[in-house]
Every structure is written in C-alpha cells, then in structure tokens.
Motif scaffolding. Structure first.
Motif, short mmCIF file in Angstrom:
data_model
loop_
_atom_site.label_atom_id
_atom_site.label_comp_id
_atom_site.label_asym_id
_atom_site.label_seq_id
_atom_site.Cartn_x
_atom_site.Cartn_y
_atom_site.Cartn_z
N GLU A 29 0.81 -1.39 0.08
CA GLU A 29 0.12 0.06 0.08
C GLU A 29 0.84 1.36 0.00
O GLU A 29 2.07 1.14 0.15
CB GLU A 29 -0.87 0.07 1.33
CG GLU A 29 -1.98 -1.21 1.30
CD GLU A 29 -2.73 -1.01 2.50
OE1 GLU A 29 -3.67 -1.42 2.34
OE2 GLU A 29 -2.23 -0.60 3.59
N VAL A 30 0.31 2.32 -0.45
CA VAL A 30 0.56 3.56 -0.09
C VAL A 30 -0.10 4.76 0.43
O VAL A 30 -1.23 4.46 0.44
CB VAL A 30 1.27 4.26 -1.59
CG1 VAL A 30 2.43 3.50 -2.35
CG2 VAL A 30 0.10 4.36 -2.40
N GLY A 77 7.11 -3.89 0.16
CA GLY A 77 6.99 -4.58 -1.13
C GLY A 77 6.34 -3.68 -2.15
O GLY A 77 6.24 -4.18 -3.51
N VAL A 78 6.25 -2.37 -2.01
CA VAL A 78 5.99 -1.35 -3.12
C VAL A 78 7.11 -1.00 -4.16
O VAL A 78 8.04 -0.53 -3.21
CB VAL A 78 5.17 -0.41 -2.46
CG1 VAL A 78 4.90 0.53 -3.66
CG2 VAL A 78 3.81 -0.61 -1.83
N THR A 79 7.11 -1.09 -5.37
CA THR A 79 8.15 -0.79 -6.04
C THR A 79 7.27 0.18 -7.03
O THR A 79 6.35 0.21 -7.33
CB THR A 79 8.64 -1.85 -6.90
OG1 THR A 79 7.63 -2.64 -7.83
CG2 THR A 79 9.42 -2.83 -5.96
N GLY A 80 8.16 1.30 -7.57
CA GLY A 80 7.98 2.05 -8.50
C GLY A 80 7.47 3.18 -7.92
O GLY A 80 6.78 4.21 -9.05
N LEU A 81 7.02 3.56 -6.79
CA LEU A 81 6.50 4.67 -6.17
C LEU A 81 7.49 4.95 -4.80
O LEU A 81 7.95 4.03 -4.27
CB LEU A 81 5.15 4.25 -5.80
CG LEU A 81 4.15 4.21 -6.82
CD1 LEU A 81 2.99 3.70 -6.21
CD2 LEU A 81 3.77 5.51 -7.45
N VAL A 101 -5.17 5.86 2.35
CA VAL A 101 -4.39 4.82 1.92
C VAL A 101 -5.06 3.72 1.02
O VAL A 101 -6.23 3.60 1.36
CB VAL A 101 -4.01 3.94 3.36
CG1 VAL A 101 -3.43 2.44 3.19
CG2 VAL A 101 -3.03 4.64 4.38
N VAL A 102 -4.25 3.32 0.01
CA VAL A 102 -4.69 2.57 -0.87
C VAL A 102 -3.80 1.59 -1.31
O VAL A 102 -2.61 1.67 -1.21
CB VAL A 102 -5.34 3.26 -2.09
CG1 VAL A 102 -6.42 4.14 -1.96
CG2 VAL A 102 -4.16 4.20 -2.71
#
Length: 303
Positions: A29-30, A77-81, A101-102
């Motif tokens: 999530e971000v 685990g989030v990549t590209g952000l 948060v999404v």
C-alpha cells in the motif's frame, strides 16, 4: 487527521469535519497526502444510507472515491513509487480526508499538464465513461445517446465517444448547457416530456447505444435504442430492472485510468469544474451534486 465524515445518515448537514486516526500504509500500500477529491453522486448515496453497511462499514464513514495528492508513505513490497510522487487514484470510500491509504495498484502518476483540481476529480468520471462505452460496445460511425451530458460523467462520455469515432452524439441537458455541449461536438436536446420525439427528429431510425441517467431518460433510451442490450445505466434498482436494462459492473483499474490520463495529457479530453470547495464545506459540495443540475465536476480541496 482531518476528514469530512458522518456519524449518522441523512441530509448534507450530517457531513462534518472531524479528527480521525491517521491511516498507515501496510504491505503493498501507499499513503497519499490528499490535495483534491472529487464529489460524486455515489458519495451522496453513501451519506443517505442507500448502501448496505457491509459496503460502507461502521461510523464514522468518510465518503469519497477519487483523489489526487502526493505519496508520503510507502508500504513494504511496493516498487515504482516513492515519497513525494504526485499521483491520482481511486477507492470506494475515504477520500474526503487529509490522508488516504490505498493499494499501490490504485494510483497512477499525475502528469504535469494536470492540475490538482483536475486530477482529484478525474478518476471516477473518466473510468466510469470508459467502462460505460466499452459496455455499450461503441464504435466508429455510430449514433449514440448520452443522457445528463453536462455533468462530469456525461461530459467525459461524449468526448470519449468522439475520440472513438462515433458519428453523432445526441446529448440531453438543460437548455443553458446546450452551447457548452455543442462546443464539445454533441447535438444537444432538452430532456423532459417529448424527449423521444426530439431524439427521433435527429435519429429517425433510432440510436445504436445509450447511456442513461434517471428513470425518465432510461425509458426514452430503451424506446429509441435499436438493441436494448446496448442501453447502459449508471443506477440500478427494481424499476431499472423492470425496463429490461441489464445489470453490469464496470471495474476500475490502474490500466484503465492510465489510458484516460494519457488521453488527457495528449489534449484529447477536457475536465470541466463548476465549483471548488474547501474540505470544511463538504456538505455544500454534496448539496450541489445532489441537486442533479450543473455543468462539470464539483471538487473538494484539502490544504
């Protein structure tokens, strides 16, 4: 954080700014610091209590299903952000707030060409119009009907129809919005009594597909559309089902949103605002949207 939320269902006045717990980004999530959030008819339905509690959750309920802002927290685990990235995105609830948060799969990069106010009000109408036209199987050379065409969804749908090569877009709206719709390439008609006759004057053999709004517009759509399976409604209830309109659910995706953002960035779409309100005036914003009239989008700005 501050959020415009409700602790009971009812008229716009039940929507108040209050302090709620800050959300935290979990794995995948971000968290986004919201700069702007669009106000949709769906949000008014949430406030009215039109949906089952299994869908809205417990009080306090924070409406809002489209937003734009800056990533300020990235989950495992989030990549590209990364923190600081400007994005726009979608969710079902929670956007009338300082933070949302999404899943990382529910945001896409905001181009420099898109203001915060446009970005915050883009996702819902853009994806709604895209999904509706896909469901209607709209193609080049056809004649289609878009009801309630001066609003956020309708304005987006008629523009997207022209991009897809539709020959004629018949657009229903109040008379004061007709010049606006003509500028966007549509043939405007006033809705209300006699609508079917006015449509047939433009399209004597009927239309290929229709996007409905209220029940009266849907009745007219069913009467003039040659294939009733190509009548699509953005509302669903027993009366709509009785008209023979089929049920469908358009799925919002990052890929679909990216397609629409790219089209905007190339100059293929315009987004029209009729009002900008600060978060503290969320009730006024919903009152405006709930009136069913007006041109373009209503947007909340979050300082």
């Amino acid at each position: 954080m501050r959020a415009a939320a409700l602790t009971e269902f009812g008229p716009p006045e039940v929507l108040r700014v209050m302090e709620v717990a800050d959300p935290r980004a979990g794995a995948g999530e971000v968290r986004v610091r919201v700069r702007a959030a669009g106000v949709q008819p769906f949000d008014c339905g949430v406030r009215n209590g039109d949906f089952p509690r299994s869908r809205t959750g417990d009080f306090p309920i924070i409406p809002g299903n489209e937003f734009a802002g800056t990533v300020d927290q990235v989950g495992e685990g989030v990549t590209g952000l990364s923190a600081g990235d400007p994005v726009l995105g979608f969710r079902t609830l929670g956007a009338y707030a300082e933070y949302v948060v999404v899943s990382a799969e529910q945001v896409v990069p905001k181009p420099e060409s898109m203001s915060w106010e446009v970005a915050g009000a883009f996702s819902g109408s853009a994806q709604g119009a895209r999904n509706a036209l896909l469901e209607m199987r709209v193609g080049p050379g056809e004649t289609i009907l878009v009801n309630g065409a001066a609003g956020g969804l309708g304005t987006m749908a008629l523009q997207l129809a022209r991009v897809r090569g539709v020959r004629t877009v018949i657009a229903t709206a109040r008379e004061e919005n007709h010049d606006h719709l003509r500028r966007l390439g549509a043939v405007p008609l006033t809705y209300g009594e006699g609508l079917v006759d006015r449509i047939r004057a433009v399209a004597p053999n009927g239309v290929d597909a229709s996007l409905g709004a209220g029940l009266d517009a849907l009745r007219a759509s069913v009467e003039v559309t040659r294939d009733p399976y190509r009548v699509v409604s953005m509302i669903w209830n027993d009366e709509v089902e009785a008209l023979g309109v089929h049920d469908w659910t358009g799925v919002r995706t990052a890929g679909g949103l990216t397609e629409m953002v790219d089209l905007y960035d190339r100059g293929g779409l315009e987004v029209h605002h009729r009002a900008l309100h600060p978060l503290e005036r969320a009730a006024d914003a919903q009152r405006d949207v709930g009136s069913g009239h007006g041109r373009g989008k209503v947007v909340l700005t979050v300082d």
